[in-house]
Design a protein around this motif. Sequence first.
Motif, PDB file in Angstrom:
ATOM      1  N   ASP A   1       3.072  -1.344   4.216  1.00  0.00           N
ATOM      2  CA  ASP A   1       2.058  -0.282   4.282  1.00  0.00           C
ATOM      3  C   ASP A   1       2.760   1.067   4.256  1.00  0.00           C
ATOM      4  O   ASP A   1       3.077   1.633   5.292  1.00  0.00           O
ATOM      5  CB  ASP A   1       1.242  -0.468   5.566  1.00  0.00           C
ATOM      6  CG  ASP A   1       0.144   0.568   5.673  1.00  0.00           C
ATOM      7  OD1 ASP A   1       0.060   1.429   4.789  1.00  0.00           O
ATOM      8  OD2 ASP A   1      -0.626   0.505   6.641  1.00  0.00           O
TER       9      ASP A   1
ATOM     10  N   LEU B   1       0.869  -1.172   0.000  1.00  0.00           N
ATOM     11  CA  LEU B   1       0.000   0.000   0.000  1.00  0.00           C
ATOM     12  C   LEU B   1       0.906   1.222   0.000  1.00  0.00           C
ATOM     13  O   LEU B   1       1.931   1.241   0.669  1.00  0.00           O
ATOM     14  CB  LEU B   1      -0.868   0.016   1.257  1.00  0.00           C
ATOM     15  CG  LEU B   1      -1.681  -1.254   1.490  1.00  0.00           C
ATOM     16  CD1 LEU B   1      -2.212  -1.287   2.905  1.00  0.00           C
ATOM     17  CD2 LEU B   1      -2.812  -1.328   0.510  1.00  0.00           C
ATOM     18  N   GLY B   2       0.532   2.243  -0.710  1.00  0.00           N
ATOM     19  CA  GLY B   2       1.326   3.469  -0.717  1.00  0.00           C
ATOM     20  C   GLY B   2       2.649   3.274  -1.425  1.00  0.00           C
ATOM     21  O   GLY B   2       2.772   2.482  -2.344  1.00  0.00           O
TER      22      GLY B   2
ATOM     23  N   ARG C   1       1.647   4.038   3.356  1.00  0.00           N
ATOM     24  CA  ARG C   1       0.676   5.078   3.026  1.00  0.00           C
ATOM     25  C   ARG C   1       1.017   6.408   3.685  1.00  0.00           C
ATOM     26  O   ARG C   1       0.888   7.446   3.089  1.00  0.00           O
ATOM     27  CB  ARG C   1      -0.728   4.633   3.434  1.00  0.00           C
ATOM     28  CG  ARG C   1      -1.325   3.690   2.419  1.00  0.00           C
ATOM     29  CD  ARG C   1      -2.682   3.221   2.844  1.00  0.00           C
ATOM     30  NE  ARG C   1      -2.613   2.474   4.092  1.00  0.00           N
ATOM     31  CZ  ARG C   1      -3.630   1.803   4.604  1.00  0.00           C
ATOM     32  NH1 ARG C   1      -4.785   1.795   4.006  1.00  0.00           N
ATOM     33  NH2 ARG C   1      -3.496   1.138   5.731  1.00  0.00           N
TER      34      ARG C   1
END
Lengths: 196, 180
Positions: free
Chosen positions: B54, B34-35, B56
């Motif tokens: 992650d 993610l991100g 993000r």
Amino acid sequence: MSTRIVPAPLTSVVAQVQELRDAVGHRAQRALAVARARWLFRSLQSVGRNVAAYGAMRVENEGTVELGDRLTFVGGMMPGSLVCHAGARLVIGSDVQFNYGISLESWESVQIGARCMFASFVRIADRDGHTKAPIVIEDDVWVAHGAIIMPGVRVGARSVVAAGSVVTHDVPPDTLAMGNPARNMSMELVSRETGT
Amino acid sequence: MSPIPLPVSRGWSSLLSRLKLRHCRVVGATPTVLGRVWIHGPGEVRVGHRVVLDGREAPIELHAMRGGCIVLGDDVTIEGGASLEALQSITIGAGARLGAFCKVMDNQHHPLRGNRHERPASVPLVVEAGVTVGPRAILLPGAHVQRGATVAAGTVISRRIPPAVTVGGSPPRVLRREVA
């Protein structure tokens, strides 16, 4: 009879392009960084020569900021910040290197000597809500990742502030400060013990 | 309802995750990215199965320099802002979790004494299976966090941490031991 240009093998062309990119890319980045620094630090009273900012920075100046020559602000995942409040003074010597995410804040006076090195996420602020006292960092100091320098601290020349430490008291020259609150240790003993 | 049927959209996000991990030498099954994830440096990065990255809130940085090797085991979870820098080797065991803004490095980059611009020798860094590393913790060269240990937030580690303990504070000490 027709002369034909023999095409160079693709791999050599690729290698040449890569070489050119390596040679030129570095200088291009440097030129861009110097131009970016000139733009970012336009509000400062005096900026030395060859100051380079490789990443984004937040610069707010209402006081007096003096930057030395050949400073490097390295870019990275977080923008650095350089804040000088009204009536305050922030002086940085020559040949200092700052990594990304650094946070320099001056309410009264912050002085940084020449040839210092600041790692990422270092915070130096001379006001913490209770006290407001000037910070002095002498020459050749190395402050490692995530260290915090509290108000009123004087870090002596050639000292090292270890990663993640919180410096609340003065650090003498040629000393290693580590822990929270930072304890001062002899660099001789530490380097003998750890073999560095 | 989303206009794209779920299996297709999942397939798409998995494809996107793989695209973000394209500079890795090895990528296991079903990665979740993610991100932003930055993978740079000429060294090699190996990623196990079902990792979750992650990035993000801030990008995750996996920086394997020349001759360096970063190995992430299966089911590793890394939160945003974590930065792994390897000149020799960093090994993260299966099921380990790295908190936000962790710094993991196997080289100090500058010697304590002498010429600051020379690079000291690297010491391999190992985080074993099931370890939890809190946010803003710093793992320095020589850190060896053994199976199931927990490193509290903001702790600086540069030595061996025995299995199934919680360490915290600065300088670090054992806060709690898991009773077997």
